[in-house]
Design a protein around this motif. Structure first.
Motif, PDB file in Angstrom:
ATOM      1  N   LEU A 141       0.863  -1.231   0.117  1.00 41.41           N
ATOM      2  CA  LEU A 141       0.015  -0.047  -0.037  1.00 41.41           C
ATOM      3  C   LEU A 141       0.919   1.274   0.058  1.00 41.41           C
ATOM      4  CD1 LEU A 141      -2.967   0.596   0.026  1.00 41.41           C
ATOM      5  CD2 LEU A 141      -2.943   0.736   2.457  1.00 41.41           C
ATOM      6  N   MET A 142       1.936   1.224   0.819  1.00 38.94           N
ATOM      7  CA  MET A 142       2.828   2.493   0.743  1.00 38.94           C
ATOM      8  C   MET A 142       3.675   2.535  -0.298  1.00 38.94           C
ATOM      9  SD  MET A 142       5.976   3.140   3.615  1.00 38.94           S
ATOM     10  CE  MET A 142       6.780   1.666   3.024  1.00 38.94           C
ATOM     11  N   SER A 143       3.928   1.547  -1.282  1.00 35.56           N
ATOM     12  CA  SER A 143       4.690   1.613  -2.521  1.00 35.56           C
ATOM     13  C   SER A 143       3.913   1.815  -3.690  1.00 35.56           C
ATOM     14  CB  SER A 143       5.759   0.500  -2.667  1.00 35.56           C
ATOM     15  OG  SER A 143       4.780  -0.695  -2.650  1.00 35.56           O
ATOM     16  N   LEU A 144       2.657   1.763  -3.582  1.00 33.27           N
ATOM     17  CA  LEU A 144       1.625   1.797  -4.699  1.00 33.27           C
ATOM     18  C   LEU A 144       1.805   3.150  -5.389  1.00 33.27           C
ATOM     19  CD1 LEU A 144      -0.498   0.397  -6.502  1.00 33.27           C
ATOM     20  CD2 LEU A 144      -1.871   1.021  -4.944  1.00 33.27           C
ATOM     21  N   GLY A 145       1.610   4.302  -4.684  1.00 31.80           N
ATOM     22  CA  GLY A 145       1.656   5.567  -5.145  1.00 31.80           C
ATOM     23  C   GLY A 145       2.991   5.978  -5.664  1.00 31.80           C
ATOM     24  N   LEU A 146       4.203   5.239  -5.144  1.00 30.64           N
ATOM     25  CA  LEU A 146       5.403   5.500  -5.696  1.00 30.64           C
ATOM     26  C   LEU A 146       5.419   4.808  -6.891  1.00 30.64           C
ATOM     27  CD1 LEU A 146       8.172   6.607  -5.046  1.00 30.64           C
ATOM     28  CD2 LEU A 146       9.038   4.385  -4.276  1.00 30.64           C
ATOM     29  N   ALA A 147       4.997   3.738  -7.163  1.00 33.25           N
ATOM     30  CA  ALA A 147       4.939   2.964  -8.394  1.00 33.25           C
ATOM     31  C   ALA A 147       4.129   3.661  -9.548  1.00 33.25           C
ATOM     32  CB  ALA A 147       4.326   1.440  -8.339  1.00 33.25           C
ATOM     33  N   ILE A 148       3.134   4.239  -9.084  1.00 34.36           N
ATOM     34  CA  ILE A 148       2.319   5.134 -10.162  1.00 34.36           C
ATOM     35  C   ILE A 148       3.132   6.367 -10.487  1.00 34.36           C
ATOM     36  CG2 ILE A 148       0.322   6.681 -10.334  1.00 34.36           C
ATOM     37  CD1 ILE A 148      -0.393   4.064 -10.536  1.00 34.36           C
TER      38      ILE A 148
ATOM     39  N   VAL B 105      -6.218  -4.729   7.173  1.00 36.35           N
ATOM     40  CA  VAL B 105      -5.104  -4.261   6.207  1.00 36.35           C
ATOM     41  C   VAL B 105      -5.017  -4.871   5.251  1.00 36.35           C
ATOM     42  CG1 VAL B 105      -2.603  -3.750   6.237  1.00 36.35           C
ATOM     43  CG2 VAL B 105      -4.270  -2.969   8.117  1.00 36.35           C
ATOM     44  N   ILE B 106      -4.835  -6.202   5.317  1.00 34.51           N
ATOM     45  CA  ILE B 106      -4.677  -7.214   4.402  1.00 34.51           C
ATOM     46  C   ILE B 106      -5.753  -7.177   3.065  1.00 34.51           C
ATOM     47  CG2 ILE B 106      -4.550  -9.773   3.723  1.00 34.51           C
ATOM     48  CD1 ILE B 106      -3.463 -10.189   6.366  1.00 34.51           C
ATOM     49  N   VAL B 107      -7.061  -7.199   3.415  1.00 37.22           N
ATOM     50  CA  VAL B 107      -8.245  -6.838   2.597  1.00 37.22           C
ATOM     51  C   VAL B 107      -8.183  -5.499   2.031  1.00 37.22           C
ATOM     52  CG1 VAL B 107     -10.645  -6.991   2.503  1.00 37.22           C
ATOM     53  CG2 VAL B 107      -9.509  -8.365   3.822  1.00 37.22           C
ATOM     54  N   ALA B 108      -7.913  -4.521   2.532  1.00 39.42           N
ATOM     55  CA  ALA B 108      -8.058  -3.002   2.039  1.00 39.42           C
ATOM     56  C   ALA B 108      -6.858  -2.970   0.976  1.00 39.42           C
ATOM     57  CB  ALA B 108      -7.791  -2.050   3.315  1.00 39.42           C
ATOM     58  N   SER B 109      -5.656  -3.386   1.291  1.00 39.66           N
ATOM     59  CA  SER B 109      -4.292  -3.380   0.593  1.00 39.66           C
ATOM     60  C   SER B 109      -4.619  -4.118  -0.767  1.00 39.66           C
ATOM     61  CB  SER B 109      -3.249  -3.761   1.285  1.00 39.66           C
ATOM     62  OG  SER B 109      -2.234  -3.852   0.157  1.00 39.66           O
ATOM     63  N   LEU B 110      -5.385  -5.469  -0.886  1.00 40.32           N
ATOM     64  CA  LEU B 110      -5.754  -6.206  -1.808  1.00 40.32           C
ATOM     65  C   LEU B 110      -6.739  -5.298  -2.911  1.00 40.32           C
ATOM     66  CD1 LEU B 110      -5.334  -8.652  -3.484  1.00 40.32           C
ATOM     67  CD2 LEU B 110      -7.099  -9.589  -2.105  1.00 40.32           C
ATOM     68  N   VAL B 111      -7.594  -4.713  -2.239  1.00 37.10           N
ATOM     69  CA  VAL B 111      -8.948  -4.031  -2.810  1.00 37.10           C
ATOM     70  C   VAL B 111      -8.332  -2.756  -3.385  1.00 37.10           C
ATOM     71  CG1 VAL B 111     -10.874  -2.750  -2.943  1.00 37.10           C
ATOM     72  CG2 VAL B 111     -10.487  -5.072  -1.559  1.00 37.10           C
ATOM     73  N   VAL B 112      -7.526  -2.172  -2.759  1.00 39.98           N
ATOM     74  CA  VAL B 112      -6.925  -0.689  -3.277  1.00 39.98           C
ATOM     75  C   VAL B 112      -5.878  -1.011  -4.432  1.00 39.98           C
ATOM     76  CG1 VAL B 112      -5.361   1.180  -2.819  1.00 39.98           C
ATOM     77  CG2 VAL B 112      -7.071   0.390  -1.273  1.00 39.98           C
ATOM     78  N   CYS B 113      -4.932  -1.952  -4.197  1.00 38.76           N
ATOM     79  CA  CYS B 113      -3.908  -2.165  -5.216  1.00 38.76           C
ATOM     80  C   CYS B 113      -4.878  -2.879  -6.618  1.00 38.76           C
ATOM     81  CB  CYS B 113      -3.230  -3.707  -5.121  1.00 38.76           C
ATOM     82  SG  CYS B 113      -1.822  -2.976  -3.492  1.00 38.76           S
TER      83      CYS B 113
END
Length: 211
Positions: free
Chosen positions: A27-34, A150-158
Motif C-alpha cells: 500500500l505504501m509503495s503503490l503511489g510511488l509505482a504510479i 489491512v490485508i483486505v484493504a491493501s488487496l482491494v486498493v491495489c
C-alpha cells in the motif's frame, strides 16, 4: 536445526506475519509505482508524504475529534491536493530535463517536511488508538481485526488502482499523455492537467497508506 523440525503452526504464523507486513509495504509503495511508472519521476518525497498523511489523520483525531474512518476519506484528498500543488508550482518546471533534477527537488521537499515535523512534534511517535477491536483466534496465533482489515484493504486498493490505470478510458489517457503527449494534444486533451492528476493520484495513495 532442520526445517522439517519446525512446527507447521510456526511456519503458517510467520507467513501470516509476512502477509500483513507485505500488505503495509504494498500500500505504501503503490503511489510511488504510479508516479515512477507513468511520469518517470523518482519521488524522493514519497516517504515524507506518507508521513504527512499519518500526521493529518492524527491531527484530525486530536484537534477535530474525527476518527479513523473519516481520515480514510479525507486525508487522501488533502494529500493529493498538496501533491498537485507541488507538481504545478515546482515539478512542472523540470519537465523534459534530466530526471536527477526532479529527484533533487523531491529530496529537498522531503528534508523540509521531515525537519518541520521533527521540530514541531519531536522524533517520537504520536499515540493513535486502534480503530478496531477484537480479532480471530487461530490455532497458532491471534489475528487482530485491524491487521485482517489491512490485508483486505491493501488487496482491494491495489486491484482497484490496476483496474483504473489499465482498464478505464481515463487511465488510457494517463498512459498516452506520457508516452506520446503531442498526439494526445491533437485530440484536445490537456496533457499538463493529466500529468498533475497523475502525481496527485500517487501522493493521495501515499496519504492513504499513512492513515
Amino acid at each position: 536445526m532442520n526445517i522439517l523440525d519446525i512446527p507447521p503452526s510456526a511456519i503458517v504464523g510467520q507467513l501470516i506475519v509476512g502477509l500483513i507486513n507485505g500488505s503495509f509495504y504494498a500500500l505504501m509503495s503503490l503511489g510511488l509505482a504510479i508516479i515512477f511508472g507513468l511520469l518517470h519521476i523518482v519521488n524522493f518525497a514519497h516517504g515524507a508524504q506518507y508521513m504527512l498523511g499519518a500526521f493529518i489523520a492524527w491531527a484530525m483525531l486530536e484537534y477535530l475529534g474525527l476518527g479513523y474512518w473519516w481520515a480514510l476519506a479525507i486525508v487522501p484528498l488533502v494529500t493529493a491536493a498538496l501533491g498537485m500543488l507541488l507538481e504545478r508550482t515546482m515539478l512542472r518546471r523540470l519537465h523534459g530535463l534530466d530526471p536527477v533534477y526532479a529527484l533533487l527537488l523531491t529530496f529537498g521537499v522531503a528534508l523540509l517536511l521531515e525537519g518541520a515535523f521533527r521540530l514541531k512534534f519531536g522524533a517520537t511517535g504520536q499515540p493513535y488508538a486502534s480503530p478496531m477491536s477484537g480479532g480471530i483466534t487461530l490455532p497458532f496465533a491471534f489475528l487482530p481485526a485491524y491487521r485482517l482489515w489491512v490485508i483486505v484493504a491493501s488487496l482491494v486498493v491495489c486491484l482497484a488502482t490496476w483496474w483504473f490505470v489499465e482498464r478505464t478510458r481515463f487511465g488510457a489517457y494517463l498512459r498516452a499523455a506520457h508516452e506520446n503527449p503531442q498526439l494526445v494534444r491533437t485530440f484536445g486533451i490537456r496533457v499538463p492537467l493529466l500529468l498533475t492528476l497523475t502525481y496527485g493520484l500517487g501522493v493521495g495513495l501515499a496519504g492513504l497508506a499513512g492513515v
